[in-house]
Design a protein around this motif. Structure first.
Motif, mmCIF file in Angstrom:
data_model
loop_
_atom_site.group_PDB
_atom_site.id
_atom_site.type_symbol
_atom_site.label_atom_id
_atom_site.label_comp_id
_atom_site.label_asym_id
_atom_site.label_seq_id
_atom_site.Cartn_x
_atom_site.Cartn_y
_atom_site.Cartn_z
ATOM 1 N N LEU A 45 0.821 -1.211 0.000
ATOM 2 C CA LEU A 45 0.000 0.000 0.000
ATOM 3 C C LEU A 45 0.853 1.259 0.000
ATOM 4 O O LEU A 45 0.926 2.003 0.981
ATOM 5 C CB LEU A 45 -0.960 -0.026 1.199
ATOM 6 N N ASP A 46 1.508 1.514 -1.138
ATOM 7 C CA ASP A 46 2.240 2.771 -1.286
ATOM 8 C C ASP A 46 1.294 3.827 -1.856
ATOM 9 O O ASP A 46 0.117 3.578 -2.094
ATOM 10 C CB ASP A 46 3.488 2.578 -2.146
ATOM 11 N N ARG A 47 1.819 5.021 -2.071
ATOM 12 C CA ARG A 47 0.956 6.130 -2.499
ATOM 13 C C ARG A 47 0.331 5.870 -3.871
ATOM 14 O O ARG A 47 -0.796 6.282 -4.128
ATOM 15 C CB ARG A 47 1.738 7.453 -2.502
ATOM 16 N N HIS A 48 1.060 5.177 -4.766
ATOM 17 C CA HIS A 48 0.508 4.867 -6.086
ATOM 18 C C HIS A 48 -0.720 3.959 -5.961
ATOM 19 O O HIS A 48 -1.743 4.188 -6.600
ATOM 20 C CB HIS A 48 1.547 4.160 -6.964
ATOM 21 N N ILE A 49 -0.585 2.931 -5.150
ATOM 22 C CA ILE A 49 -1.674 1.964 -4.999
ATOM 23 C C ILE A 49 -2.869 2.609 -4.300
ATOM 24 O O ILE A 49 -4.015 2.459 -4.735
ATOM 25 C CB ILE A 49 -1.196 0.724 -4.212
ATOM 26 N N LEU A 50 -2.610 3.345 -3.227
ATOM 27 C CA LEU A 50 -3.706 3.980 -2.496
ATOM 28 C C LEU A 50 -4.469 4.970 -3.367
ATOM 29 O O LEU A 50 -5.700 5.031 -3.328
ATOM 30 C CB LEU A 50 -3.159 4.684 -1.247
ATOM 31 N N LEU A 90 -4.421 -3.715 7.291
ATOM 32 C CA LEU A 90 -5.032 -5.016 7.024
ATOM 33 C C LEU A 90 -6.459 -4.864 6.488
ATOM 34 O O LEU A 90 -6.900 -5.663 5.654
ATOM 35 C CB LEU A 90 -5.027 -5.876 8.288
ATOM 36 N N GLU A 91 -7.133 -3.846 6.955
ATOM 37 C CA GLU A 91 -8.496 -3.591 6.479
ATOM 38 C C GLU A 91 -8.489 -3.223 4.988
ATOM 39 O O GLU A 91 -9.272 -3.761 4.188
ATOM 40 C CB GLU A 91 -9.117 -2.454 7.292
ATOM 41 N N ILE A 92 -7.591 -2.319 4.598
ATOM 42 C CA ILE A 92 -7.503 -1.915 3.186
ATOM 43 C C ILE A 92 -6.999 -3.076 2.336
ATOM 44 O O ILE A 92 -7.463 -3.302 1.221
ATOM 45 C CB ILE A 92 -6.597 -0.678 3.035
ATOM 46 N N GLU A 93 -6.053 -3.839 2.870
ATOM 47 C CA GLU A 93 -5.539 -5.006 2.161
ATOM 48 C C GLU A 93 -6.673 -5.983 1.848
ATOM 49 O O GLU A 93 -6.764 -6.516 0.728
ATOM 50 C CB GLU A 93 -4.472 -5.698 3.002
ATOM 51 N N GLU A 94 -7.552 -6.227 2.822
ATOM 52 C CA GLU A 94 -8.666 -7.149 2.601
ATOM 53 C C GLU A 94 -9.644 -6.590 1.572
ATOM 54 O O GLU A 94 -10.166 -7.335 0.736
ATOM 55 C CB GLU A 94 -9.385 -7.440 3.927
#
Length: 214
Positions: free
Chosen positions: A153-158, A180-184
């Motif tokens: 979750l780097d700035r590009h992905i976010l 973990l919440e964003i990953e899910e």
């Protein structure tokens, strides 16, 4: 073209390149030397708030000179041109090198092989390697062929997850729980659109930068 259609088009166009890159990552863990694996770890320690291409060039120079294996903090710092917070990051590289050196030899593979689950490996790295948060640990494990279901979750992905409606806002900070919440959420989105997690990460990175890198 809506965002999801665009993502699928990029994946279709870049799928062979992405498959090839992921095979390289797996080969590193299966056949690479401990020194090559450590170079990847050092790269991931350098990347926060710095350009990945500049960081990798610095690692290549450190590796080719031998300073990555034997240099002290000051000599490593000299090679980190264009890398932000270079002195602190040089310290982190030396600390990580010392941590993974057992009886005079680097033993990253042996140390991490005690865990069967990449998420347990990630927790171990975050606890024991200074400068390695969840993003950096996920990045290293993916680049070592171990973390294909982990989110980087780097700035590009976010930024892309926001545009795609996967998240409602870009968080100011990422606690473990929020990460973990964003990953899910990203995993669910990945399954919904039929693009594997490791592929999706590289597709979103390509969308932002125009290249499939590391």
């Amino acid at each position: 073209m809506d965002s999801v259609t665009e993502i699928k088009e990029i994946w279709k166009a870049q799928k062979d390149v992405i498959d090839s890159r992921l095979k390289e990552f797996k080969k590193l863990w299966e056949e690479g030397s401990e020194e090559e694996i450590f170079a990847e770890l050092a790269f991931c320690l350098l990347t926060p708030q710095s350009k990945a291409t500049i960081c990798w060039r610095a690692v290549e120079n450190l590796r080719d000179s031998g300073v990555l294996w034997f240099g002290n903090v000051e000599s490593i710092t000299d090679y980190l041109k264009g890398v932000r917070f270079k002195y602190t990051k040089a310290q982190n590289i030396v600390r990580a090198r010392n941590f993974f050196t057992i009886n005079g030899k680097l033993k990253i593979r042996e140390t991490l092989s005690q865990f069967s689950d990449p998420q347990d490996m990630r927790d171990f790295l975050v606890r024991n390697v200074r400068g390695m948060g969840y993003k950096e640990a996920s990045h290293f494990l993916r680049n070592a062929g171990l973390g294909e279901d982990l989110a980087i979750l780097d700035r590009h992905i976010l930024k892309n997850l926001l545009r795609l409606g996967v998240i409602d806002e870009i968080p100011k900070g990422l606690t473990k729980r929020r990460y973990l919440e964003i990953e899910e959420r990203m995993r669910v989105f990945s399954r919904t659109i039929g693009i594997p997690m490791a592929h999706l990460d590289l597709v979103l990175w390509y969308r932002q930068t125009g290249m499939v890198f590391k």
